[in-house]
Design a protein around this motif. Structure first.
Motif, PDB file in Angstrom:
ATOM      1  N   SER A  33      82.560 -29.085   6.265  1.00  0.00           N
ATOM      2  CA  SER A  33      84.142 -29.412   5.131  1.00  0.00           C
ATOM      3  C   SER A  33      85.335 -29.450   5.789  1.00  0.00           C
ATOM      4  CB  SER A  33      83.839 -28.046   4.326  1.00  0.00           C
ATOM      5  OG  SER A  33      83.875 -28.575   3.656  1.00  0.00           O
ATOM      6  N   ASN A  34      86.009 -29.976   5.150  1.00  0.00           N
ATOM      7  CA  ASN A  34      87.446 -29.781   5.337  1.00  0.00           C
ATOM      8  C   ASN A  34      88.330 -30.638   6.972  1.00  0.00           C
ATOM      9  OD1 ASN A  34      90.052 -29.441   3.990  1.00  0.00           O
ATOM     10  ND2 ASN A  34      90.296 -28.015   4.975  1.00  0.00           N
ATOM     11  N   VAL A  35      87.315 -31.836   7.150  1.00  0.00           N
ATOM     12  CA  VAL A  35      87.472 -32.139   8.800  1.00  0.00           C
ATOM     13  C   VAL A  35      88.661 -33.507   7.900  1.00  0.00           C
ATOM     14  CG1 VAL A  35      85.675 -32.910   8.534  1.00  0.00           C
ATOM     15  CG2 VAL A  35      86.192 -32.290  10.958  1.00  0.00           C
ATOM     16  N   GLY A  36      87.762 -33.382   7.058  1.00  0.00           N
ATOM     17  CA  GLY A  36      89.127 -34.564   6.158  1.00  0.00           C
ATOM     18  C   GLY A  36      87.783 -36.235   6.537  1.00  0.00           C
ATOM     19  N   LYS A  37      87.157 -36.204   6.099  1.00  0.00           N
ATOM     20  CA  LYS A  37      85.620 -37.502   6.135  1.00  0.00           C
ATOM     21  C   LYS A  37      86.227 -38.299   4.989  1.00  0.00           C
ATOM     22  CE  LYS A  37      81.596 -36.092   5.539  1.00  0.00           C
ATOM     23  NZ  LYS A  37      81.323 -36.224   3.951  1.00  0.00           N
ATOM     24  N   SER A  38      86.226 -37.588   3.753  1.00  0.00           N
ATOM     25  CA  SER A  38      86.961 -38.510   2.782  1.00  0.00           C
ATOM     26  C   SER A  38      87.708 -39.386   2.877  1.00  0.00           C
ATOM     27  CB  SER A  38      87.081 -38.107   1.423  1.00  0.00           C
ATOM     28  OG  SER A  38      85.977 -37.037   0.823  1.00  0.00           O
ATOM     29  N   SER A  39      89.012 -38.826   3.521  1.00  0.00           N
ATOM     30  CA  SER A  39      90.138 -39.233   4.141  1.00  0.00           C
ATOM     31  C   SER A  39      89.768 -40.462   4.552  1.00  0.00           C
ATOM     32  CB  SER A  39      90.874 -37.756   4.583  1.00  0.00           C
ATOM     33  OG  SER A  39      91.015 -37.400   3.582  1.00  0.00           O
ATOM     34  N   VAL A  55      88.328 -37.615  -1.673  1.00  0.00           N
ATOM     35  CA  VAL A  55      89.554 -36.283  -1.248  1.00  0.00           C
ATOM     36  C   VAL A  55      89.719 -35.086  -2.203  1.00  0.00           C
ATOM     37  CG1 VAL A  55      90.949 -35.749  -0.298  1.00  0.00           C
ATOM     38  CG2 VAL A  55      91.235 -37.828   0.181  1.00  0.00           C
ATOM     39  N   SER A  56      88.526 -33.880  -1.899  1.00  0.00           N
ATOM     40  CA  SER A  56      88.533 -32.280  -3.049  1.00  0.00           C
ATOM     41  C   SER A  56      89.860 -31.775  -2.668  1.00  0.00           C
ATOM     42  CB  SER A  56      86.799 -32.098  -1.998  1.00  0.00           C
ATOM     43  OG  SER A  56      86.601 -32.393  -0.434  1.00  0.00           O
ATOM     44  N   PRO A  59      87.091 -28.045  -1.357  1.00  0.00           N
ATOM     45  CA  PRO A  59      85.785 -28.304  -0.792  1.00  0.00           C
ATOM     46  C   PRO A  59      84.720 -28.264  -0.368  1.00  0.00           C
ATOM     47  CG  PRO A  59      88.101 -27.034   0.511  1.00  0.00           C
ATOM     48  CD  PRO A  59      87.653 -27.072  -1.036  1.00  0.00           C
ATOM     49  N   GLY A  60      83.424 -28.531   0.141  1.00  0.00           N
ATOM     50  CA  GLY A  60      82.526 -28.391   0.625  1.00  0.00           C
ATOM     51  C   GLY A  60      81.557 -28.353  -1.217  1.00  0.00           C
ATOM     52  N   LYS A 154      92.841 -36.049  12.470  1.00  0.00           N
ATOM     53  CA  LYS A 154      93.985 -35.117  11.753  1.00  0.00           C
ATOM     54  C   LYS A 154      94.967 -35.526  13.550  1.00  0.00           C
ATOM     55  CE  LYS A 154      91.866 -32.340   8.664  1.00  0.00           C
ATOM     56  NZ  LYS A 154      91.986 -31.193   7.956  1.00  0.00           N
ATOM     57  N   ASP A 156      97.086 -37.043  13.591  1.00  0.00           N
ATOM     58  CA  ASP A 156      99.410 -36.231  13.272  1.00  0.00           C
ATOM     59  C   ASP A 156      99.807 -35.166  13.309  1.00  0.00           C
ATOM     60  OD1 ASP A 156      99.317 -35.872  10.491  1.00  0.00           O
ATOM     61  OD2 ASP A 156      97.223 -36.890  11.382  1.00  0.00           O
ATOM     62  N   LYS A 157      98.293 -34.108  13.431  1.00  0.00           N
ATOM     63  CA  LYS A 157      99.101 -33.237  13.436  1.00  0.00           C
ATOM     64  C   LYS A 157      99.325 -32.655  14.450  1.00  0.00           C
ATOM     65  CE  LYS A 157      96.639 -31.869   8.993  1.00  0.00           C
ATOM     66  NZ  LYS A 157      97.309 -30.693   7.772  1.00  0.00           N
ATOM     67  N   ALA A 186      94.533 -40.580   9.037  1.00  0.00           N
ATOM     68  CA  ALA A 186      94.049 -40.335   7.889  1.00  0.00           C
ATOM     69  C   ALA A 186      95.500 -41.024   7.348  1.00  0.00           C
ATOM     70  CB  ALA A 186      93.459 -39.982   6.681  1.00  0.00           C
ATOM     71  N   VAL A 187      96.327 -40.580   7.844  1.00  0.00           N
ATOM     72  CA  VAL A 187      97.971 -40.014   7.506  1.00  0.00           C
ATOM     73  C   VAL A 187      98.611 -41.970   8.304  1.00  0.00           C
ATOM     74  CG1 VAL A 187     100.419 -39.226   7.060  1.00  0.00           C
ATOM     75  CG2 VAL A 187      98.002 -37.534   7.355  1.00  0.00           C
TER      76      VAL A 187
HETATM   77  P1  GTP Z   1      84.817 -31.897   1.866  1.00  0.00           P
HETATM   78  O1  GTP Z   1      84.589 -33.853   1.417  1.00  0.00           O
HETATM   79  O2  GTP Z   1      85.340 -30.960   0.549  1.00  0.00           O
HETATM   80  O3  GTP Z   1      84.048 -31.596   3.010  1.00  0.00           O
HETATM   81  O4  GTP Z   1      85.716 -32.734   2.894  1.00  0.00           O
HETATM   82  P2  GTP Z   1      86.693 -33.239   3.474  1.00  0.00           P
HETATM   83  O5  GTP Z   1      85.886 -33.342   5.033  1.00  0.00           O
HETATM   84  O6  GTP Z   1      85.900 -35.126   2.567  1.00  0.00           O
HETATM   85  O7  GTP Z   1      88.238 -33.814   3.961  1.00  0.00           O
HETATM   86  P3  GTP Z   1      89.382 -35.143   2.750  1.00  0.00           P
HETATM   87  O8  GTP Z   1      89.350 -36.198   3.687  1.00  0.00           O
HETATM   88  O9  GTP Z   1      89.320 -34.053   2.047  1.00  0.00           O
HETATM   89  O10 GTP Z   1      90.220 -33.818   3.907  1.00  0.00           O
HETATM   90  C1  GTP Z   1      90.864 -32.648   3.925  1.00  0.00           C
HETATM   91  C2  GTP Z   1      92.416 -32.198   3.530  1.00  0.00           C
HETATM   92  O11 GTP Z   1      92.782 -32.689   4.673  1.00  0.00           O
HETATM   93  C3  GTP Z   1      92.830 -32.431   2.556  1.00  0.00           C
HETATM   94  O12 GTP Z   1      93.667 -31.658   2.202  1.00  0.00           O
HETATM   95  C4  GTP Z   1      93.807 -34.095   3.452  1.00  0.00           C
HETATM   96  O13 GTP Z   1      94.336 -34.606   2.790  1.00  0.00           O
HETATM   97  C5  GTP Z   1      93.637 -33.100   4.991  1.00  0.00           C
HETATM   98  N1  GTP Z   1      93.337 -34.910   5.656  1.00  0.00           N
HETATM   99  C6  GTP Z   1      92.386 -35.419   5.602  1.00  0.00           C
HETATM  100  N2  GTP Z   1      92.468 -36.474   6.849  1.00  0.00           N
HETATM  101  C7  GTP Z   1      93.756 -36.272   7.516  1.00  0.00           C
HETATM  102  C8  GTP Z   1      94.912 -36.768   8.699  1.00  0.00           C
HETATM  103  O14 GTP Z   1      94.485 -37.871   8.889  1.00  0.00           O
HETATM  104  N3  GTP Z   1      96.090 -36.155   8.932  1.00  0.00           N
HETATM  105  C9  GTP Z   1      96.760 -34.914   7.710  1.00  0.00           C
HETATM  106  N4  GTP Z   1      97.864 -34.702   7.928  1.00  0.00           N
HETATM  107  N5  GTP Z   1      95.826 -34.413   6.362  1.00  0.00           N
HETATM  108  C10 GTP Z   1      94.688 -34.621   6.609  1.00  0.00           C
END
Ligand code: GTP
Ligand code: MG
Length: 208
Positions: A33-39, A55-56, A59-60, A154, A156-157, A186-187
């Motif tokens: 969760s929160n790894v950035g999958k939806s993004s 994009v949640s 999370p979770g 992520k 870009d971080k 994703a950014v």
């Molecule tokens: P769940 O659906 O809750 O499991 O999370 P997820 O894995 O779908 O992650 P999501 O895409 O919702 O992103 C989680 C957080 O990370 C958000 O605040 C996004 O804006 C941030 N994020 C995702 N991808 C990137 C990236 O490539 N770069 C940066 N800087 N932030 C990112």
């Protein structure tokens, strides 16, 4: 591979639930969760303004398997269609244990029971070491013999030097060859073309 169309095709909420009709090949996306999958999915599909995967802010929350029907053109000019499968994120601490642990039977039933599964894209945050859940998932995929790509999210971080260093560390920690791992943001969109090409290759190898 060029993405030409995307539509939501259905969801599975419990083990044994029926995938949408069509018998199409499938590629699943997994990660904690929160790894950035939806993004990543939105960026990959070119849906940065009108998103498909949410994009949640909580999370979770997504505890379903979501299916998107994708129309695409392969590098050799042929049109194809497949399901992009968004698996529930695992390992979020701030939900009740019963919810937190519900991902495993659901995901495992899907992964072991889907004959059309061509590959899995496993996401790992480039800044963090793989979690127990990540390792369990990768081991399970290896057991099943499903082709697996690891995407470091992520990117870009981190600055350029730190990025390269983390990539090497993670390759060593996961015991993976360089060509099985892609850095992604994703950014900025970095890694998008490489990931699309790798996904396209999964189809080109097997399409008659
Ligand atoms: P769940 O659906 O809750 O499991 O999370 P997820 O894995 O779908 O992650 P999501 O895409 O919702 O992103 C989680 C957080 O990370 C958000 O605040 C996004 O804006 C941030 N994020 C995702 N991808 C990137 C990236 O490539 N770069 C940066 N800087 N932030 C990112
Ligand atoms: Mg998500």
């Amino acid at each position: 591979m060029l993405i030409r169309g995307v539509e939501f095709a259905g969801a599975i909420a419990r083990p044994g639930g029926e995938a949408p009709e069509g018998g199409l090949p499938q590629i699943a996306f997994a990660g904690r969760s929160n790894v950035g999958k939806s993004s990543l999915i939105n960026r990959l599909l070119g849906r940065t303004r009108r998103t498909v995967a949410r994009v949640s802010s909580t999370p979770g929350k997504t505890q379903e398997i979501n299916f998107f029907r994708i129309g695409a053109r392969l590098g050799d000019g042929r049109d194809t269609a497949f399901f992009l499968v968004d698996l529930p994120g695992y390992g979020y601490a701030k939900v009740p244990a019963a919810v937190r642990d519900s991902w495993k039977p659901l995901i495992e039933a899907y992964l072991s029971g889907t004959g059309q599964l061509r590959g899995v894209v496993q996401l790992v945050d480039i800044r963090h070491d793989p979690t127990t859940g990540d390792r369990q998932m990768l081991e399970y995929l290896a057991t099943l013999g499903v082709p697996t790509l690891v995407v470091l999210t992520k990117s870009d971080k981190l600055g350029k030097v730190a990025r390269g260093r983390r990539e090497k560390q993670l390759l060593a920690l996961l015991g993976l060859p360089r060509d099985q791992v892609i850095m992604f943001s994703a950014v900025t969109g970095a890694g998008r073309d490489e990931l699309l090409a790798s996904l396209g290759a999964l189809f080109e190898e097997t399409v008659p």
